[in-house]
Design a protein around this motif. Structure first.
Motif, PDB file in Angstrom:
ATOM      1  N   GLN A 345       0.795  -1.218   0.000  1.00 35.05           N
ATOM      2  CA  GLN A 345       0.000   0.000   0.000  1.00 35.05           C
ATOM      3  C   GLN A 345       0.837   1.282   0.000  1.00 35.05           C
ATOM      4  O   GLN A 345       0.273   2.376  -0.038  1.00 35.05           O
ATOM      5  N   PHE A 346       2.150   1.174   0.066  1.00 38.87           N
ATOM      6  CA  PHE A 346       2.970   2.382   0.118  1.00 38.87           C
ATOM      7  C   PHE A 346       2.835   3.183  -1.173  1.00 38.87           C
ATOM      8  O   PHE A 346       2.990   2.643  -2.279  1.00 38.87           O
ATOM      9  N   ARG A 347       2.514   4.477  -0.989  1.00 39.60           N
ATOM     10  CA  ARG A 347       2.393   5.383  -2.149  1.00 39.60           C
ATOM     11  C   ARG A 347       3.359   6.536  -1.942  1.00 39.60           C
ATOM     12  O   ARG A 347       3.166   7.364  -1.021  1.00 39.60           O
ATOM     13  N   PRO A 348       4.385   6.647  -2.755  1.00 47.25           N
ATOM     14  CA  PRO A 348       5.404   7.676  -2.520  1.00 47.25           C
ATOM     15  C   PRO A 348       4.964   9.074  -2.918  1.00 47.25           C
ATOM     16  O   PRO A 348       5.606  10.046  -2.524  1.00 47.25           O
ATOM     17  N   ASN A 349       3.897   9.197  -3.659  1.00 46.89           N
ATOM     18  CA  ASN A 349       3.524  10.509  -4.210  1.00 46.89           C
ATOM     19  C   ASN A 349       2.337  11.111  -3.471  1.00 46.89           C
ATOM     20  O   ASN A 349       1.441  11.706  -4.071  1.00 46.89           O
ATOM     21  N   GLY A 355      -7.000  16.721  10.907  1.00 43.93           N
ATOM     22  CA  GLY A 355      -7.451  17.739  11.840  1.00 43.93           C
ATOM     23  C   GLY A 355      -8.686  18.470  11.391  1.00 43.93           C
ATOM     24  O   GLY A 355      -9.621  17.879  10.812  1.00 43.93           O
ATOM     25  N   GLU A 356      -8.724  19.781  11.615  1.00 47.75           N
ATOM     26  CA  GLU A 356      -9.912  20.602  11.433  1.00 47.75           C
ATOM     27  C   GLU A 356     -10.112  21.010   9.973  1.00 47.75           C
ATOM     28  O   GLU A 356     -10.054  22.183   9.612  1.00 47.75           O
ATOM     29  N   VAL A 357     -10.340  20.004   9.121  1.00 50.46           N
ATOM     30  CA  VAL A 357     -10.678  20.234   7.719  1.00 50.46           C
ATOM     31  C   VAL A 357     -11.872  19.360   7.381  1.00 50.46           C
ATOM     32  O   VAL A 357     -12.143  18.356   8.042  1.00 50.46           O
ATOM     33  N   LYS A 358     -12.600  19.719   6.347  1.00 51.25           N
ATOM     34  CA  LYS A 358     -13.779  18.952   5.959  1.00 51.25           C
ATOM     35  C   LYS A 358     -13.411  17.613   5.339  1.00 51.25           C
ATOM     36  O   LYS A 358     -14.151  16.630   5.489  1.00 51.25           O
ATOM     37  N   TYR A 359     -12.298  17.570   4.632  1.00 48.34           N
ATOM     38  CA  TYR A 359     -11.946  16.358   3.892  1.00 48.34           C
ATOM     39  C   TYR A 359     -10.518  15.930   4.235  1.00 48.34           C
ATOM     40  O   TYR A 359      -9.587  16.126   3.446  1.00 48.34           O
ATOM     41  N   PRO A 360     -10.302  15.361   5.416  1.00 46.14           N
ATOM     42  CA  PRO A 360      -8.962  14.868   5.753  1.00 46.14           C
ATOM     43  C   PRO A 360      -8.638  13.617   4.957  1.00 46.14           C
ATOM     44  O   PRO A 360      -9.526  12.920   4.448  1.00 46.14           O
ATOM     45  N   GLY A 361      -7.350  13.309   4.857  1.00 47.82           N
ATOM     46  CA  GLY A 361      -6.946  12.093   4.158  1.00 47.82           C
ATOM     47  C   GLY A 361      -5.672  12.292   3.362  1.00 47.82           C
ATOM     48  O   GLY A 361      -4.869  13.195   3.632  1.00 47.82           O
ATOM     49  N   GLU A 362      -5.504  11.458   2.336  1.00 47.87           N
ATOM     50  CA  GLU A 362      -4.319  11.495   1.497  1.00 47.87           C
ATOM     51  C   GLU A 362      -4.589  12.334   0.235  1.00 47.87           C
ATOM     52  O   GLU A 362      -5.692  12.288  -0.320  1.00 47.87           O
ATOM     53  N   TYR A 363      -3.567  13.064  -0.192  1.00 42.24           N
ATOM     54  CA  TYR A 363      -3.678  13.890  -1.396  1.00 42.24           C
ATOM     55  C   TYR A 363      -2.436  13.668  -2.257  1.00 42.24           C
ATOM     56  O   TYR A 363      -1.335  13.426  -1.740  1.00 42.24           O
ATOM     57  N   ASP A 376      -6.211  24.329   1.266  1.00 40.49           N
ATOM     58  CA  ASP A 376      -7.319  24.750   0.393  1.00 40.49           C
ATOM     59  C   ASP A 376      -8.048  23.533  -0.187  1.00 40.49           C
ATOM     60  O   ASP A 376      -9.273  23.551  -0.337  1.00 40.49           O
ATOM     61  N   LEU A 377      -7.298  22.479  -0.487  1.00 42.90           N
ATOM     62  CA  LEU A 377      -7.944  21.272  -1.008  1.00 42.90           C
ATOM     63  C   LEU A 377      -8.809  20.599   0.057  1.00 42.90           C
ATOM     64  O   LEU A 377      -9.866  20.047  -0.250  1.00 42.90           O
ATOM     65  N   GLY A 378      -8.376  20.636   1.321  1.00 38.59           N
ATOM     66  CA  GLY A 378      -9.109  19.974   2.391  1.00 38.59           C
ATOM     67  C   GLY A 378     -10.246  20.787   2.949  1.00 38.59           C
ATOM     68  O   GLY A 378     -11.071  20.251   3.699  1.00 38.59           O
ATOM     69  N   LYS A 379     -10.344  22.057   2.667  1.00 37.12           N
ATOM     70  CA  LYS A 379     -11.411  22.944   3.107  1.00 37.12           C
ATOM     71  C   LYS A 379     -11.424  23.073   4.637  1.00 37.12           C
ATOM     72  O   LYS A 379     -11.826  22.167   5.351  1.00 37.12           O
ATOM     73  N   LEU A 380     -10.993  24.233   5.116  1.00 42.00           N
ATOM     74  CA  LEU A 380     -10.894  24.468   6.553  1.00 42.00           C
ATOM     75  C   LEU A 380     -12.263  24.503   7.219  1.00 42.00           C
ATOM     76  O   LEU A 380     -13.262  24.960   6.633  1.00 42.00           O
ATOM     77  N   LEU A 442       6.025  21.718   0.606  1.00 38.44           N
ATOM     78  CA  LEU A 442       5.899  20.349   1.110  1.00 38.44           C
ATOM     79  C   LEU A 442       6.788  19.400   0.337  1.00 38.44           C
ATOM     80  O   LEU A 442       7.219  19.690  -0.786  1.00 38.44           O
ATOM     81  N   SER A 443       7.035  18.271   0.957  1.00 35.71           N
ATOM     82  CA  SER A 443       7.764  17.175   0.323  1.00 35.71           C
ATOM     83  C   SER A 443       6.885  15.931   0.357  1.00 35.71           C
ATOM     84  O   SER A 443       5.980  15.821   1.204  1.00 35.71           O
ATOM     85  N   PRO A 444       7.115  14.969  -0.526  1.00 29.82           N
ATOM     86  CA  PRO A 444       6.314  13.739  -0.496  1.00 29.82           C
ATOM     87  C   PRO A 444       6.412  13.055   0.872  1.00 29.82           C
ATOM     88  O   PRO A 444       7.487  12.946   1.455  1.00 29.82           O
ATOM     89  N   GLY A 445       5.246  12.631   1.380  1.00 35.68           N
ATOM     90  CA  GLY A 445       5.195  11.958   2.676  1.00 35.68           C
ATOM     91  C   GLY A 445       4.952  12.870   3.849  1.00 35.68           C
ATOM     92  O   GLY A 445       4.775  12.386   4.982  1.00 35.68           O
ATOM     93  N   ASP A 446       4.955  14.201   3.633  1.00 37.26           N
ATOM     94  CA  ASP A 446       4.711  15.127   4.744  1.00 37.26           C
ATOM     95  C   ASP A 446       3.303  14.922   5.302  1.00 37.26           C
ATOM     96  O   ASP A 446       2.355  14.612   4.576  1.00 37.26           O
ATOM     97  N   ARG A 447       3.161  15.156   6.599  1.00 36.48           N
ATOM     98  CA  ARG A 447       1.869  15.024   7.276  1.00 36.48           C
ATOM     99  C   ARG A 447       1.541  16.366   7.921  1.00 36.48           C
ATOM    100  O   ARG A 447       2.272  16.839   8.793  1.00 36.48           O
TER     101      ARG A 447
END
Length: 782
Positions: A345-349, A355-363, A376-380, A442-447
């Protein structure tokens, strides 16, 4: 002589201990020994008969039974056996289904022949055991082995010799029954009488299907000592149709032992154990397991194999390309285990947003992506805290670093908080230890994690206590006033003191803990301009007091033999018992005044407050036996506070004298009960016949005890008590006391001391034997 005496005493002690052990046998052990002796007669010596059975108990270690859950996990799941997992007790084929065209007639079949035209006739024919039918005026006709269509043609030809110009049809009526056999590796082998419409699969289903050892791919039909068909059930299981053979009488359905099998597990659509017929390859086994899902990793398919019954090997096969190549698609052997792994399941990209966003997850990460872009993508959400957005980054050496990014619209310039220079224009700006003002690449893998604003500040509350409907703590709000807090608490209660209330506020002066302010509560509630509605601060506490000396209706209850029993409200502070009785209309003619009872609930609360029960428990003595046994607590008495509610009164004396000092001042919650005249004198306990004896004036307690049959042998004569109607208890010379109406005589049992003489004697002998052994050793040393 002295040595002989010592030996004799030691031997006697040992024999006594053995005798005691024999006598300690349980009843169940004795019954088992007696039963065994009856079967064996007197063949065993007396010494063996008396050996206690408990000497041999628990000598053999028990092997725990297997765990059913673990056994179920270890059981392999063979493909196809689930088809026969839920079988009916009997399998009856429907007689309403059409007869197939290839149905072969035989002995026992019923035929119905209908003729119309120049002749109107209906014939019912039954094929006899020789396979023939007899038609009146036409003769016999052999039909065994023919189909329905062939039989109809022959019957019509035979009847044409008698009749002309007619039409005819042939209907198969009652179908014959045949006897077939199921043998080999089936769950219920044996002979079955079934309909002639039965097929091989019907019979196999009726016999319970193959066992764990039975094959599903080479089921044989034996007819006349020859194998006439071999059926493979995999086609039926995988394609929904397959070979099936209609049975004839005396046919045998034989299930051989299963052949070669392979196991397919992992990322396939239908993992399990599959039977192979021979010649199958790796991809054939994967096809049997339903094929591969898109998540299957084909670059490393594992194959475990046993070689020459002596070793196990592991093969890694790449079937992602050129699957038909021989080195990848290898032939299978019995016992092979194929494992298809799942794509990692590892995705490098990707980057992560939490947290406090409407759509948390992977991007998806792209070059030049910044924290603000991801946010902006996650909508605060409305309460996101942007002063410090956490960015966690894993370096190539697996070390973790955290950056704090300030995403406010107007962040302070770098160094503004510590007095350094003005903000510089340009890209990301880092201040101090990992603090970034503005945006950050940001860099790939940042949280990225955005906190709720409440996480970054203290929870601010105010409280209200006392005479409000919903006291407690409430969330503080800016410009919140006392009236706002009262509204949140549901308002004041009816008994709230409105002239004055208190506000406690944490004092900034370290010399004082709190600063207390009194305010006009009634004015605040009514919104009077003369009363200040104080603005609250975090931590403030409001206290609403109760009206002093406010009392609700104070009730007492009187029941029993008064004219108006029921609930009464105390009309004055020191209302007495006699006054209440007058309000209740006085006594009835059946009232028994000496038995009057007053119960006061407040006594229980007083005893609890004074901790009487704990004091009595602490005063109990501790005892130990003379043999050095355990310490026990001596029994005195238990304190049951519920039984302490009763007040002992002499109501006849109170009503007679009218002395206020003898009267009882009532308290809220008191219950008064005036009983009826009793039926007689109660005699209870260790007498021949407990019961109620008719009252006779002037008689003593002994009279009533004798009328009850006298004392029993177990009666404790010195412990007899007389319970008076008013609750008093008399012990002194109880049998000589004159009894009054309403009294009860209580005769307790004696306390019998249980003396285990055998145990005492056994312990004593053990001590004596030890002492004698010591003496014997000393004499030897001399």
């Amino acid at each position: 002589m002295r040595k002989i005496s010592i030996h004799f005493l030691v031997a006697a002690a040992v024999m006594l201990i053995l005798a005691t052990a024999v006598s300690s046998q349980t009843e169940e052990q004795k019954e088992l020994i007696e039963k065994y002796m009856k079967e064996k007669g007197d063949t065993l010596p007396e010494e063996i008969r008396k050996v206690p059975t408990d000497l041999y108990e628990n000598k053999v270690p028990r092997i725990p039974p297997p765990d059913p859950a673990a056994a179920e996990e270890n059981k392999s799941r063979r493909f196809g056996l689930d088809l026969f997992a839920h079988m009916p007790e009997s399998f009856i084929s429907s007689t309403e289904i059409p007869v197939p065209p290839d149905y072969t007639l035989g002995p026992g079949d019923h035929l119905v022949v209908n003729l119309w035209g120049s002749v109107d006739l209906s014939l019912e024919l039954v094929i006899d055991r020789e396979g023939k039918v007899f038609i009146e005026k036409a003769g016999e006709l052999m039909l065994w082995g023919l189909s329905v269509a062939e039989s109809e043609s022959r019957i019509k030809h035979l009847l044409g010799n008698i009749y002309s110009n007619f039409e005819m049809n042939l209907i198969l009526g009652k179908i014959r029954f045949i006897t077939v056999y199921a043998s080999g590796e089936v769950k219920r082998p044996g002979a079955y009488t079934v309909s002639s419409l039965y097929t091989l699969f019907n019979t196999l289903y009726l016999a319970g299907g193959p066992t764990e050892r039975g094959t599903l791919r080479n089921i044989r039909l034996v007819r006349n000592n020859r194998v006439t068909a071999e059926v493979d059930l995999y086609r039926l299981l995988m394609q929904g149709w397959g070979e099936d053979v209609r049975l004839e009488s005396n046919d045998i359905v034989f299930v051989p032992v299963v052949g070669s099998m392979v196991t397919v597990k992992g990322e396939v659509k239908r993992p399990g154990i599959y039977e192979i017929k021979g010649g199958e390859k790796l991809l054939d086994a994967i096809e049997l397991s339903g094929g591969l899902p898109s998540s299957a990793y084909l670059g490393n398919v594992e194959l475990q194999r046993f070689e020459n019954h002596s070793s196990s090997v592991l093969l890694n096969l790449d079937i992602s390309k050129n699957r038909d190549r021989e080195e990848n698609n290898i032939p299978l052997q019995d016992g092979d285990v194929i494992t298809v792994r799942k794509v990692h399941q590892f995705r490098p990209n990707v980057v992560f947003l939490e947290g406090e966003v409407k759509y948390p997850g992977e991007y998806e990460y792209f070059t030049g992506m910044k924290v603000s872009t991801l946010v902006d993508l996650g909508k605060l959400l409305p309460y996101a805290y942007l002063d410090r957005v956490f960015v966690t980054r894993i370096a190539e050496d697996r070390t973790r670093r955290i950056f704090q990014v300030d995403l406010r619209d107007d962040p302070p310039p770098p160094g503004a908080e510590n007095g350094s220079g003005p903000e510089r224009e340009g890209a990301d700006r880092t201040v101090g230890n990992g603090i970034v003002t503005g945006d950050m690449a940001l860099s790939p893998g940042d949280r990225v994690e955005i906190f709720h604003i409440d996480r970054m500040r203290d929870s601010e509350v105010v409280s209200i206590e006392g005479e409000v409907r919903i006291p407690g703590k409430y969330q503080y709000a800016e410009e919140m006033t006392i009236s706002d807090l009262l509204l949140l608490a549901g308002g004041t209660r009816r008994n709230a003191y409105l002239l004055e209330a208190e506000l406690a506020r944490i004092s900034p002066d370290s010399s004082r803990v709190s600063r207390v302010v009194k305010f006009d509560l009634d004015g605040v509630i009514k919104g009077s301009p003369l009363s200040e509605d104080i603005i609250l601060e975090p931590g403030d506490a409001v206290f609403v007091r109760e009206i002093p000396m406010l009392r609700d209706h104070e009730k007492v209850w009187i029941e029993g033999e008064v004219l108006f029993p029921g609930t009464y409200v105390l009309k004055e502070k020191n209302e007495t018992l006699t006054g209440l009785i007058r309000r209740a209309g006085g006594f009835t003619d059946k009232a028994f005044l000496p038995g009057a009872v007053i119960e006061r609930r407040g006594i229980v609360e007083e005893l609890k407050d004074r901790q009487i029960g704990e004091v009595i428990t602490a005063l109990r003595e501790m005892q130990t036996d003379t043999l050095g046994g355990g310490v026990t607590e001596s029994y005195r008495f238990d304190v049951n506070t519920k039984k302490m509610n009763r007040i002992i009164i002499d109501l006849p004396q109170i009503m007679k004298d009218g002395n206020p000092e003898d009267d009882i001042v009532l308290k809220p919650g008191d219950k008064i009960r005036i009983p009826k005249f009793p039926s007689g004198i109660n005699v209870l306990g260790a007498v021949a016949s407990s019961g109620t004896i008719k009252f006779k004036a002037g008689e003593k307690a002994s009279y009533y005890v004798n009328r009850g049959g006298g004392l029993t042998r177990r009666a404790a004569k010195r412990e007899i008590r007389i319970l008076k109607a008013d609750g008093r208890v008399i012990k002194h010379r109880a049998l000589s006391q004159r009894i009054e109406l309403g009294d009860a005589i209580i005769v307790p049992d004696q306390v019998i001391r249980d003396r285990d003489w055998m145990k005492f004697f056994q312990t004593s002998v053990s001590i004596v034997a030890s002492a004698l052994t010591t003496v014997f050793i000393i004499t030897k040393l001399d």
